[in-house]
Motif scaffolding. Structure first.
Motif, mmCIF file in Angstrom:
data_model
loop_
_atom_site.group_PDB
_atom_site.id
_atom_site.type_symbol
_atom_site.label_atom_id
_atom_site.label_comp_id
_atom_site.label_asym_id
_atom_site.label_seq_id
_atom_site.Cartn_x
_atom_site.Cartn_y
_atom_site.Cartn_z
ATOM 1 N N SER A 72 -1.896 -40.513 -3.584
ATOM 2 C CA SER A 72 -2.312 -41.873 -3.245
ATOM 3 C C SER A 72 -1.400 -42.909 -3.887
ATOM 4 N N LEU A 73 -0.994 -42.653 -5.114
ATOM 5 C CA LEU A 73 -0.080 -43.573 -5.790
ATOM 6 C C LEU A 73 1.307 -43.537 -5.158
ATOM 7 N N LEU A 74 1.746 -42.370 -4.714
ATOM 8 C CA LEU A 74 3.025 -42.285 -3.994
ATOM 9 C C LEU A 74 2.935 -43.043 -2.667
ATOM 10 N N TRP A 75 1.806 -42.932 -1.988
ATOM 11 C CA TRP A 75 1.576 -43.685 -0.740
ATOM 12 C C TRP A 75 1.619 -45.188 -1.021
ATOM 13 N N LEU A 76 0.938 -45.596 -2.091
ATOM 14 C CA LEU A 76 0.924 -47.000 -2.493
ATOM 15 C C LEU A 76 2.348 -47.537 -2.608
ATOM 16 N N VAL A 79 4.543 -46.548 1.207
ATOM 17 C CA VAL A 79 4.057 -47.148 2.451
ATOM 18 C C VAL A 79 3.647 -48.611 2.258
ATOM 19 N N GLU A 80 2.969 -48.888 1.146
ATOM 20 C CA GLU A 80 2.450 -50.237 0.941
ATOM 21 C C GLU A 80 3.364 -51.121 0.088
ATOM 22 N N GLY A 81 4.433 -50.524 -0.436
ATOM 23 C CA GLY A 81 5.421 -51.305 -1.168
ATOM 24 C C GLY A 81 4.980 -51.802 -2.536
ATOM 25 N N GLN A 82 3.925 -51.229 -3.089
ATOM 26 C CA GLN A 82 3.441 -51.635 -4.412
ATOM 27 C C GLN A 82 3.744 -50.522 -5.404
ATOM 28 N N ARG A 83 4.640 -50.782 -6.325
ATOM 29 C CA ARG A 83 5.027 -49.760 -7.310
ATOM 30 C C ARG A 83 3.892 -49.533 -8.316
ATOM 31 N N PRO A 84 3.523 -48.268 -8.537
ATOM 32 C CA PRO A 84 2.499 -47.978 -9.541
ATOM 33 C C PRO A 84 2.964 -48.433 -10.933
ATOM 34 N N ASP A 85 2.015 -48.892 -11.750
ATOM 35 C CA ASP A 85 2.385 -49.318 -13.103
ATOM 36 C C ASP A 85 2.221 -48.154 -14.083
ATOM 37 N N GLN A 86 2.459 -48.430 -15.359
ATOM 38 C CA GLN A 86 2.413 -47.367 -16.366
ATOM 39 C C GLN A 86 1.018 -46.772 -16.504
ATOM 40 N N TRP A 87 -0.012 -47.542 -16.240
ATOM 41 C CA TRP A 87 -1.372 -47.030 -16.339
ATOM 42 C C TRP A 87 -1.692 -46.111 -15.169
ATOM 43 N N ASP A 88 -1.179 -46.460 -14.003
ATOM 44 C CA ASP A 88 -1.312 -45.566 -12.848
ATOM 45 C C ASP A 88 -0.641 -44.230 -13.154
ATOM 46 N N SER A 89 0.564 -44.304 -13.704
ATOM 47 C CA SER A 89 1.328 -43.084 -14.010
ATOM 48 C C SER A 89 0.634 -42.233 -15.064
#
Length: 109
Positions: A72-76, A79-89
């Motif tokens: 889901s974070l890779l899709w974000l 596809v959606e152009g929003q880079r995951p932040d350090q907390w997502d990672s």
């Protein structure tokens, strides 16, 4: 081992794509024609999950949960152009660690 991970990631891609089709229809006011590929994608997701090497469905779903979060974070990002932040990672790494324990823990009986 690699085949197991690929099955889970393929299932995640199919589920996310299928759900995104519904998102496009309902949230972004796109054509209901988005539902046809969405439903097909969700059926492929369900079939792929049955190919899991887990010995019980509940474990297959638990492991899948960790892979789904990462996907889901890779899709974000893709596809959606929003880079995951350090907390997502960090959250994704923790989920993958849990999924690995559930899938590959030595079990008796």
């Amino acid at each position: 081992m690699v085949q197991s991970v690929l099955i889970y990631f393929a299932a995640a891609l199919a589920e996310i794509a299928g759900c995104f089709a519904f998102w496009m229809w309902i949230r972004l006011d796109r054509s209901a024609l988005w539902l046809a590929p969405g439903l097909l994608s969700l059926a492929v997701f369900a079939w792929l999950l049955t190919l899991s090497p887990a010995d019980h469905a509940g474990r297959a779903y638990a492991v899948y949960g960790g892979i789904y979060i990462v996907s889901s974070l890779l899709w974000l990002w893709a596809v959606e152009g929003q880079r995951p932040d350090q907390w997502d990672s960090l959250g994704a790494i923790l989920c993958l660690a849990g999924a690995a324990v559930i899938l590959w823990a030595p079990r008796t009986g």
